[in-house]
Motif scaffolding. Sequence first.
Motif, PDB file in Angstrom:
ATOM      1  N   ARG A   1      69.664  30.378  51.815  1.00  0.00           N
ATOM      2  CA  ARG A   1      69.242  31.043  52.999  1.00  0.00           C
ATOM      3  C   ARG A   1      68.035  30.274  53.940  1.00  0.00           C
ATOM      4  O   ARG A   1      67.941  30.297  55.097  1.00  0.00           O
ATOM      5  CB  ARG A   1      68.706  32.384  52.812  1.00  0.00           C
ATOM      6  N   LYS A   2      67.180  29.662  52.915  1.00  0.00           N
ATOM      7  CA  LYS A   2      65.959  29.037  53.636  1.00  0.00           C
ATOM      8  C   LYS A   2      66.652  27.777  54.407  1.00  0.00           C
ATOM      9  O   LYS A   2      66.101  27.538  55.500  1.00  0.00           O
ATOM     10  CB  LYS A   2      64.906  28.718  52.392  1.00  0.00           C
ATOM     11  N   TYR A   3      67.224  27.010  53.680  1.00  0.00           N
ATOM     12  CA  TYR A   3      67.927  25.787  54.097  1.00  0.00           C
ATOM     13  C   TYR A   3      68.843  26.053  55.316  1.00  0.00           C
ATOM     14  O   TYR A   3      68.354  25.528  56.623  1.00  0.00           O
ATOM     15  CB  TYR A   3      69.059  25.419  53.163  1.00  0.00           C
ATOM     16  N   LEU A   4      69.591  27.301  55.707  1.00  0.00           N
ATOM     17  CA  LEU A   4      70.197  27.513  56.661  1.00  0.00           C
ATOM     18  C   LEU A   4      69.397  27.944  57.837  1.00  0.00           C
ATOM     19  O   LEU A   4      69.619  27.398  59.023  1.00  0.00           O
ATOM     20  CB  LEU A   4      71.441  28.500  56.260  1.00  0.00           C
ATOM     21  N   ARG A   5      68.387  28.808  57.461  1.00  0.00           N
ATOM     22  CA  ARG A   5      67.436  29.198  58.594  1.00  0.00           C
ATOM     23  C   ARG A   5      66.602  27.925  59.017  1.00  0.00           C
ATOM     24  O   ARG A   5      66.607  27.878  60.394  1.00  0.00           O
ATOM     25  CB  ARG A   5      66.275  30.031  57.875  1.00  0.00           C
ATOM     26  N   ASP A   6      66.156  26.976  58.368  1.00  0.00           N
ATOM     27  CA  ASP A   6      65.658  25.761  58.782  1.00  0.00           C
ATOM     28  C   ASP A   6      66.322  24.821  59.818  1.00  0.00           C
ATOM     29  O   ASP A   6      65.812  24.366  60.630  1.00  0.00           O
ATOM     30  CB  ASP A   6      64.919  24.958  57.742  1.00  0.00           C
ATOM     31  N   TRP A   7      67.805  24.811  59.147  1.00  0.00           N
ATOM     32  CA  TRP A   7      68.500  24.136  59.732  1.00  0.00           C
ATOM     33  C   TRP A   7      68.938  24.416  61.237  1.00  0.00           C
ATOM     34  O   TRP A   7      68.942  23.802  62.187  1.00  0.00           O
ATOM     35  CB  TRP A   7      69.981  23.730  59.020  1.00  0.00           C
ATOM     36  N   ALA A   8      69.162  25.861  61.419  1.00  0.00           N
ATOM     37  CA  ALA A   8      69.432  26.649  62.581  1.00  0.00           C
ATOM     38  C   ALA A   8      68.315  26.316  63.495  1.00  0.00           C
ATOM     39  O   ALA A   8      68.449  26.045  64.693  1.00  0.00           O
ATOM     40  CB  ALA A   8      69.936  27.856  62.156  1.00  0.00           C
ATOM     41  N   ARG A   9      67.335  26.787  63.164  1.00  0.00           N
ATOM     42  CA  ARG A   9      65.966  26.765  63.830  1.00  0.00           C
ATOM     43  C   ARG A   9      65.815  25.286  64.462  1.00  0.00           C
ATOM     44  O   ARG A   9      65.510  25.341  65.731  1.00  0.00           O
ATOM     45  CB  ARG A   9      64.781  27.239  63.044  1.00  0.00           C
ATOM     46  N   GLU A  10      65.865  24.164  63.646  1.00  0.00           N
ATOM     47  CA  GLU A  10      65.782  22.904  64.146  1.00  0.00           C
ATOM     48  C   GLU A  10      66.822  22.524  65.014  1.00  0.00           C
ATOM     49  O   GLU A  10      66.592  21.703  66.124  1.00  0.00           O
ATOM     50  CB  GLU A  10      65.829  22.026  62.782  1.00  0.00           C
ATOM     51  N   GLU A  11      67.941  22.844  64.714  1.00  0.00           N
ATOM     52  CA  GLU A  11      68.920  22.743  65.839  1.00  0.00           C
ATOM     53  C   GLU A  11      68.912  23.297  67.288  1.00  0.00           C
ATOM     54  O   GLU A  11      68.960  22.592  68.181  1.00  0.00           O
ATOM     55  CB  GLU A  11      70.567  23.199  65.330  1.00  0.00           C
ATOM     56  N   PHE A  12      68.481  24.550  67.193  1.00  0.00           N
ATOM     57  CA  PHE A  12      68.167  24.949  68.499  1.00  0.00           C
ATOM     58  C   PHE A  12      66.908  24.748  69.514  1.00  0.00           C
ATOM     59  O   PHE A  12      67.067  24.137  70.522  1.00  0.00           O
ATOM     60  CB  PHE A  12      68.053  26.773  68.413  1.00  0.00           C
ATOM     61  N   LYS A  13      65.941  24.237  68.364  1.00  0.00           N
ATOM     62  CA  LYS A  13      64.529  23.779  68.986  1.00  0.00           C
ATOM     63  C   LYS A  13      65.061  22.378  69.716  1.00  0.00           C
ATOM     64  O   LYS A  13      64.290  21.881  70.528  1.00  0.00           O
ATOM     65  CB  LYS A  13      63.772  23.467  67.837  1.00  0.00           C
ATOM     66  N   ARG A  14      65.694  21.482  68.678  1.00  0.00           N
ATOM     67  CA  ARG A  14      66.158  20.098  69.393  1.00  0.00           C
ATOM     68  C   ARG A  14      66.754  20.044  70.569  1.00  0.00           C
ATOM     69  O   ARG A  14      66.799  19.078  71.330  1.00  0.00           O
ATOM     70  CB  ARG A  14      66.931  19.364  68.332  1.00  0.00           C
ATOM     71  N   ASN A  15      67.798  21.268  70.797  1.00  0.00           N
ATOM     72  CA  ASN A  15      68.418  21.021  72.049  1.00  0.00           C
ATOM     73  C   ASN A  15      67.989  22.096  73.124  1.00  0.00           C
ATOM     74  O   ASN A  15      68.495  22.324  73.964  1.00  0.00           O
ATOM     75  CB  ASN A  15      70.029  21.729  71.747  1.00  0.00           C
ATOM     76  N   LYS A  16      66.786  22.447  72.877  1.00  0.00           N
ATOM     77  CA  LYS A  16      66.109  23.555  73.699  1.00  0.00           C
ATOM     78  C   LYS A  16      65.905  22.937  75.128  1.00  0.00           C
ATOM     79  O   LYS A  16      66.098  23.974  76.136  1.00  0.00           O
ATOM     80  CB  LYS A  16      64.702  23.641  73.111  1.00  0.00           C
ATOM     81  N   ASN A  17      65.716  21.872  75.497  1.00  0.00           N
ATOM     82  CA  ASN A  17      65.609  21.247  76.760  1.00  0.00           C
ATOM     83  C   ASN A  17      66.787  20.744  77.557  1.00  0.00           C
ATOM     84  O   ASN A  17      66.603  20.262  78.485  1.00  0.00           O
ATOM     85  CB  ASN A  17      64.487  20.285  76.851  1.00  0.00           C
ATOM     86  N   ALA A  18      67.886  21.143  76.841  1.00  0.00           N
ATOM     87  CA  ALA A  18      69.040  20.685  77.691  1.00  0.00           C
ATOM     88  C   ALA A  18      69.382  21.279  78.936  1.00  0.00           C
ATOM     89  O   ALA A  18      69.252  22.685  79.049  1.00  0.00           O
ATOM     90  CB  ALA A  18      70.428  21.047  76.527  1.00  0.00           C
ATOM     91  N   THR A  19      69.923  20.609  79.765  1.00  0.00           N
ATOM     92  CA  THR A  19      69.956  21.291  81.406  1.00  0.00           C
ATOM     93  C   THR A  19      71.457  21.205  81.529  1.00  0.00           C
ATOM     94  O   THR A  19      71.832  22.067  82.522  1.00  0.00           O
ATOM     95  CB  THR A  19      69.135  20.605  82.190  1.00  0.00           C
ATOM     96  N   ASN A  20      72.318  20.188  81.074  1.00  0.00           N
ATOM     97  CA  ASN A  20      73.690  20.046  81.491  1.00  0.00           C
ATOM     98  C   ASN A  20      74.293  21.149  81.218  1.00  0.00           C
ATOM     99  O   ASN A  20      74.478  21.408  79.952  1.00  0.00           O
ATOM    100  CB  ASN A  20      74.156  18.540  80.994  1.00  0.00           C
TER     101      ASN A  20
END
Length: 87
Positions: free
Chosen positions: A41-60
């Motif tokens: 659960r911790k691994y998946l939570r961290d992975w999901a948060r990181e993915e969304f944060k990494r792509n937070k500034n996408a505009t296309n």
Amino acid sequence: MSSRLPPAALSLKQFLQRQKVLAVYRNIFRTIRQVPDEADRKYLRDWAREEFKRNKNATNQDVIRMMISQASNHLEELQKSLALAKS
């Protein structure tokens, strides 16, 4: 004539797309809560948060649409895996 909207206001398309992103994000975290092992659960939570944060500034819009599809596919796979594990 000037617009009464603030300069950072989202267009309708952007607003709807943002709602889709938030819905997928919430569904992913709801599904992760069903994972039985705490470490997983911790691994998946961290992975999901990181993915969304990494792509937070996408505009296309097309790129965002593709990322929503990928996230939905990951969510579906996780849900299928949990269903198989429970059976």
